[in-house]
Motif scaffolding. Structure first.
Motif, mmCIF file in Angstrom:
data_model
loop_
_atom_site.group_PDB
_atom_site.id
_atom_site.type_symbol
_atom_site.label_atom_id
_atom_site.label_comp_id
_atom_site.label_asym_id
_atom_site.label_seq_id
_atom_site.Cartn_x
_atom_site.Cartn_y
_atom_site.Cartn_z
ATOM 1 N N SER A 163 22.600 -20.579 -1.670
ATOM 2 C CA SER A 163 22.289 -19.247 -1.164
ATOM 3 C C SER A 163 22.842 -18.150 -2.066
ATOM 4 O O SER A 163 22.485 -16.975 -1.905
ATOM 5 C CB SER A 163 22.851 -19.068 0.251
ATOM 6 O OG SER A 163 24.275 -19.152 0.243
ATOM 7 N N ARG A 179 17.501 -20.642 3.660
ATOM 8 C CA ARG A 179 18.171 -20.053 4.818
ATOM 9 C C ARG A 179 17.666 -20.666 6.124
ATOM 10 O O ARG A 179 18.433 -21.027 7.016
ATOM 11 C CB ARG A 179 17.943 -18.541 4.797
ATOM 12 C CG ARG A 179 18.591 -17.749 5.913
ATOM 13 C CD ARG A 179 18.145 -16.283 5.751
ATOM 14 N NE ARG A 179 18.644 -15.458 6.816
ATOM 15 C CZ ARG A 179 19.767 -14.761 6.758
ATOM 16 N NH1 ARG A 179 20.545 -14.837 5.697
ATOM 17 N NH2 ARG A 179 20.133 -13.991 7.756
ATOM 18 N N ARG A 180 16.337 -20.815 6.218
ATOM 19 C CA ARG A 180 15.747 -21.371 7.429
ATOM 20 C C ARG A 180 16.152 -22.827 7.643
ATOM 21 O O ARG A 180 16.457 -23.254 8.767
ATOM 22 C CB ARG A 180 14.224 -21.229 7.372
ATOM 23 C CG ARG A 180 13.512 -21.645 8.652
ATOM 24 C CD ARG A 180 12.067 -21.155 8.683
ATOM 25 N NE ARG A 180 11.315 -21.577 7.493
ATOM 26 C CZ ARG A 180 10.829 -20.725 6.594
ATOM 27 N NH1 ARG A 180 11.032 -19.419 6.723
ATOM 28 N NH2 ARG A 180 10.153 -21.181 5.557
ATOM 29 N N SER A 222 12.406 -21.070 -1.909
ATOM 30 C CA SER A 222 12.820 -19.671 -1.857
ATOM 31 C C SER A 222 14.107 -19.538 -1.042
ATOM 32 O O SER A 222 14.513 -20.462 -0.324
ATOM 33 C CB SER A 222 11.723 -18.823 -1.224
ATOM 34 O OG SER A 222 11.531 -19.184 0.139
ATOM 35 N N GLN A 223 14.749 -18.368 -1.170
ATOM 36 C CA GLN A 223 15.970 -18.121 -0.400
ATOM 37 C C GLN A 223 15.684 -18.177 1.106
ATOM 38 O O GLN A 223 16.525 -18.657 1.876
ATOM 39 C CB GLN A 223 16.547 -16.750 -0.780
ATOM 40 C CG GLN A 223 17.228 -16.719 -2.136
ATOM 41 C CD GLN A 223 18.473 -17.605 -2.160
ATOM 42 O OE1 GLN A 223 19.212 -17.685 -1.183
ATOM 43 N NE2 GLN A 223 18.683 -18.288 -3.280
ATOM 44 N N GLU A 224 14.514 -17.723 1.516
ATOM 45 C CA GLU A 224 14.179 -17.771 2.946
ATOM 46 C C GLU A 224 14.028 -19.209 3.422
ATOM 47 O O GLU A 224 14.458 -19.564 4.524
ATOM 48 C CB GLU A 224 12.899 -16.984 3.215
ATOM 49 C CG GLU A 224 12.440 -16.992 4.684
ATOM 50 C CD GLU A 224 13.490 -16.430 5.618
ATOM 51 O OE1 GLU A 224 13.548 -16.877 6.785
ATOM 52 O OE2 GLU A 224 14.285 -15.547 5.195
ATOM 53 N N GLU A 225 13.409 -20.072 2.603
ATOM 54 C CA GLU A 225 13.269 -21.479 2.964
ATOM 55 C C GLU A 225 14.645 -22.151 3.045
ATOM 56 O O GLU A 225 14.894 -22.951 3.958
ATOM 57 C CB GLU A 225 12.380 -22.195 1.945
ATOM 58 C CG GLU A 225 10.920 -21.763 2.002
ATOM 59 C CD GLU A 225 10.097 -22.377 0.884
ATOM 60 O OE1 GLU A 225 8.889 -22.603 1.076
ATOM 61 O OE2 GLU A 225 10.669 -22.629 -0.215
ATOM 62 N N GLY A 250 18.888 -17.041 13.427
ATOM 63 C CA GLY A 250 17.719 -16.388 12.872
ATOM 64 C C GLY A 250 17.363 -15.091 13.566
ATOM 65 O O GLY A 250 16.226 -14.640 13.507
ATOM 66 N N SER A 268 17.921 -10.899 14.179
ATOM 67 C CA SER A 268 18.398 -9.736 13.443
ATOM 68 C C SER A 268 19.734 -9.319 14.010
ATOM 69 O O SER A 268 19.997 -9.474 15.189
ATOM 70 C CB SER A 268 17.381 -8.595 13.578
ATOM 71 O OG SER A 268 17.233 -8.239 14.926
ATOM 72 N N ASP A 312 23.126 -15.052 12.279
ATOM 73 C CA ASP A 312 22.738 -15.565 10.977
ATOM 74 C C ASP A 312 22.252 -17.000 11.080
ATOM 75 O O ASP A 312 21.351 -17.419 10.368
ATOM 76 C CB ASP A 312 23.919 -15.480 10.013
ATOM 77 C CG ASP A 312 23.498 -15.845 8.602
ATOM 78 O OD1 ASP A 312 22.558 -15.202 8.107
ATOM 79 O OD2 ASP A 312 24.100 -16.774 8.032
#
Length: 369
Positions: A58, A22-23, A17-20, A108, A110, A105
């Motif tokens: 991404s 990104r992380r 996923s995009q979150e994976e 991680g 906000s 970014d």
């Protein structure tokens, strides 16, 4: 030409996923950034590969094109285009911020944070209590030194008719950021002292602080059974908060006077009860005073020794945070008469002739064993 798998470069599966993605990128960017690996000449190349893989994966459109075509890329050709900022060839961390927003970014966090109004300062005061008041409970008034908004300037710190101005250095935020290599630090603005406002003409009453100290009387209910050093919280009766936050709390610490007879042990009380030699030898029923008032009858068995302790359940202090009362511990204190009448002496001498020999016999028997 060397080919590489972008998914392997980021350490994720094709269906990630995009979150994976990104992380994983954040983790690898922190680990392989050149500023964090100054002694490793290959760190910059690895970092560029990670950046390029993240740029492609991404972006949903670029990722779709990559998945539909060859699953490799030519390192030399792609990195040869890295002279441009958009391809991911970042010489330092500030360039990285320009491409992906800011340090948040990568780390991680906000990007926007809303600070909650700070609570006012709590205040602690002592209250002196008489022994009986500590057991029965009492309502009293205490003087509380607190800080409140200045009534003259209404807490702004500026003289009446004027207003604080936004600090031009920090833009009213009260904090300024500075980069230190891979990290960014925030510190209070030196010009406004972290307040975000500049007062050109301070209030004469509070000297520009916007706060004044004053004494306030607060009614406090002391529960029955409190002991020395107990802390009672009165919510919201401390100092007023700055910037509209909730007021602080008031803590009242009890200072209870000592009693000449009763000694406190938690919720229990200890009292020494003088008893005569005859009462100790033959046994007796004696009246013992209670700390809360009144008396209680205690039955002493025959042969009570000096220092023997007896417990009277429920005759101690009320439990302020529980049900019922503590106990009263009675310590027998055998009183030896200093002067004897003739008849008393004769009786004791006769008793001694019979008893002392038995006492020594028991002592010798125990020593021999």
């Amino acid at each position: 030409m060397e080919t590489k798998d972008l998914y392997k470069t980021l350490g994720v599966e094709k269906g990630a996923s995009q979150e994976e993605i990104r992380r994983s990128y954040r983790k690898l960017a922190r680990k392989h950034h050149p500023d964090a690996n100054r002694d490793d000449p290959k760190a910059e190349d690895r970092f560029k590969e990670i950046q390029h893989a993240y740029e492609v994966l991404s972006n949903p459109e670029k990722r779709r094109e990559y998945d539909d075509g060859p699953r490799t890329f030519f390192s030399g050709a792609q990195q040869g285009q890295g002279a441009s900022r958009g391809s991911g060839n970042f010489s330092d961390l500030s360039d990285l911020f320009g491409s992906f927003g800011n340090m948040d970014d990568i780390l991680g966090r906000s990007r926007q944070r809303t600070a909650s109004p700070e609570k006012g300062e709590s205040v602690t005061v002592n209250v002196n209590l008489k022994f009986k008041d500590s057991l029965n409970g009492v309502t009293t008034r205490v003087n509380v030194p607190v800080e409140e908004d200045c009534g003259q300037c209404r807490g702004t710190g500026a003289a009446p008719g004027t207003n604080p101005k936004t600090c031009p250095d920090c833009g009213g935020r009260g904090m300024r950021s500075r980069d230190q290599g891979f990290f960014a630090f925030s510190e209070p603005c030196s010009r406004c002292g972290g307040r975000g406002k500049i007062i050109e003409k301070p209030c004469a009453t509070c000297n520009g602080g916007g706060r004044v100290r004053k004494a306030r009387q607060v009614t406090v209910k002391i529960p029955a059974g409190v002991k020395d050093g107990m802390k009672i919280r009165v919510a919201g009766r401390g100092s007023a908060a700055k910037s509209g936050g909730p007021p602080g709390d008031l803590y009242v610490v009890t200072r209870v006077e000592e009693h000449p007879v009763f000694k406190r042990r938690g919720d229990d009380f200890l009292v020494e009860a003088p008893i005569s030699l005859v009462e100790a030898a033959l046994g007796a029923e004696v009246e013992i005073p209670k700390p809360v008032g009144g008396t209680v009858k205690l039955r002493l068995p025959a042969g009570t020794q000096d220092g023997k302790q007896f417990k009277v359940s429920g005759a101690g202090a009320p439990r302020p945070r529980g049900k019922g009362n503590g106990d009263l511990i009675v310590k027998a204190a055998v009183v030896i008469p200093k002067k004897l009448k003739k008849r008393e002496r004769e009786i004791l001498e006769a008793f001694a002739e019979e008893h002392n020999e038995d006492v020594r016999r028991d002592l010798f028997r125990e020593a021999g064993s």
